[in-house]
Design an enzyme around this catalytic site. Structure first.
Site, PDB file in Angstrom:
ATOM      1  CG  ASP A  60      -0.876   4.078 -10.068  1.00 36.64           C
ATOM      2  OD1 ASP A  60      -1.201   2.260 -10.863  1.00 36.64           O
ATOM      3  OD2 ASP A  60      -0.005   4.275  -9.340  1.00 36.64           O
ATOM      4  CG  PHE A  61      -8.082   1.121 -11.926  1.00 31.42           C
ATOM      5  CD1 PHE A  61      -7.052   2.225 -11.160  1.00 31.42           C
ATOM      6  CD2 PHE A  61      -8.529   1.403 -12.151  1.00 31.42           C
ATOM      7  CE1 PHE A  61      -8.047   3.494 -11.803  1.00 31.42           C
ATOM      8  CE2 PHE A  61      -9.509   1.852 -13.130  1.00 31.42           C
ATOM      9  CZ  PHE A  61      -9.211   3.115 -12.349  1.00 31.42           C
ATOM     10  CE  LYS A  62       1.113   0.953  -7.912  1.00 34.86           C
ATOM     11  NZ  LYS A  62       0.874   2.196  -7.690  1.00 34.86           N
ATOM     12  CB  ALA A  64      -3.472  -7.295  -8.396  1.00 30.06           C
ATOM     13  CG  ASP A  65      -8.892 -10.322  -9.738  1.00 31.53           C
ATOM     14  OD1 ASP A  65      -9.287 -11.305  -9.806  1.00 31.53           O
ATOM     15  OD2 ASP A  65      -9.302  -9.699  -8.916  1.00 31.53           O
ATOM     16  CB  SER A 117      10.409   3.109  -3.502  1.00 24.98           C
ATOM     17  OG  SER A 117       8.954   3.638  -3.457  1.00 24.98           O
ATOM     18  CB  ALA A 179      13.267  15.132 -12.797  1.00 23.23           C
TER      19      ALA A 179
END
Lengths: 217, 217
Positions: A60-62, A64-65, A117, A179
């Site tokens: 989960d590195f998000k 964004a490059d 969120s 859940a």
């Protein structure tokens, strides 16, 4: 990533030994383990290789490059043994496309963040969320990330992406999401962190979540 | 980060020995060295500590997460010896605010990406660029990143952020931007990568850029 328990562990710890210990005890209850940059920076990319003995790993590195940097990141992460990488969508179609190309050539998955969120997500991301979900479908990502804290948004996103893409859904447990509600709204997997790894009995908490999920599918 | 040569090296290589060799020869010509995740994933966070012997290090991680994850990333990067971290603004005011808090308590800098110059940046980021620049000023970031390939945008961003924030500006050289034009448009530093580190004589290329810059300030 096999769809069995429909539970993903968010392993947001910083210590290598703790990460391995928790992964070992919950491995039978989760379909994947999600790790982020804080753990990788603290321990090195090799922790992905070690953890992948227990379950498929989602990085989960998000990301964004620009396209070429996304490519260089995804290549290394897949080579280390991750099964999937989470990327941001707001950097646009070419950054996403390049990430998907790398994933496909490694027979791996890309998940795209549609919305988040935390309060600041309302500043710029919220308005773009549906367009980003559509882009994820157009670019044939494996799936998207949509918040379990807002099951109605999971349903909206499902309507946009159709049935080919999967939805992984964080926010269950400590953050207040259910859940069962997230799965009913159309999520394929729910992602749970603190309520599992901060528990005295992580396996029991995971097992309980899995039975809650099984009741609604 | 002292403003002297106004040149920042974008050290986009993957090999530790090459990174150290180039840094050593250009150190006298640059005010800082910018590194990204590809190098860190390949070599470990310790490379920042090693490179910081030659120049202040800017970690161009385009951090794009919730406030607590941004905090955990920035804390580790500053602890490793970086002088600045580049974050995305798209994730909103609270993610940025947390990053700035961590920077301030370490007497370090945060630079915010306002817009990028790859084609996909037009999809979602372009429309938000000016609002993100304003947010960077409101949240008292140290500065912003604005593309040298579009000097007129550097000038617009300067008008939005005023004189308290600095502008670092990539895109000079191989990507087509001119160092002199970017500085004239209001950039405090220009960021140059391939034309320096892919050259047979990186120090000479860097020195030539510095004299081009000196002519217009």
């Amino acid at each position: 990533m096999e769809k069995d328990t429909r539970l993903i562990l968010a392993l947001d710890v910083l210590d290598s030994a703790e990460a391995l210990r928790i992964s070992q005890v919950v491995a039978g209850h989760v379909d994947a383990i999600k790790v982020g940059y804080p753990l990788i920076l603290a321990t090195g990319l090799g922790i992905i290789t070690e953890l992948s003995r227990y379950a498929p790993i989602i990085a989960d590195f998000k990301v964004a490059d620009i396209p070429n940097t996304n490519r260089l990141i995804c290549e290394q992460v897949f080579k280390a043994g991750a099964d999937a990488v989470i990327v941001q969508g707001f950097t646009g179609h070419d950054s996403l496309r390049t990430s998907v190309e790398v994933a496909r050539s490694n027979n791996k998955d890309i998940f795209v963040v549609t919305e988040m969120s935390h309060p600041g997500a309302l500043d710029f991301m919220q308005a773009a969320g549906e367009a980003i979900a559509k882009m994820a479908a157009d670019e044939q990502a494996s799936g998207v990330v949509a918040p379990a804290t807002r099951p109605e948004r999971v349903r909206d996103i499902r309507n946009i992406i159709g049935s080919d893409l999967t939805i992984i859904s964080p926010g269950v447990g400590t953050q207040g999401g259910s859940a069962a509600d997230a799965i009913r709204a159309g999520a394929d997997w729910v992602i749970v962190g603190r309520s599992i790894y901060q528990s005295d009995d992580p396996a029991a908490v995971a097992a309980k979540l899995v039975s809650e999920i099984k009741e609604v599918i």
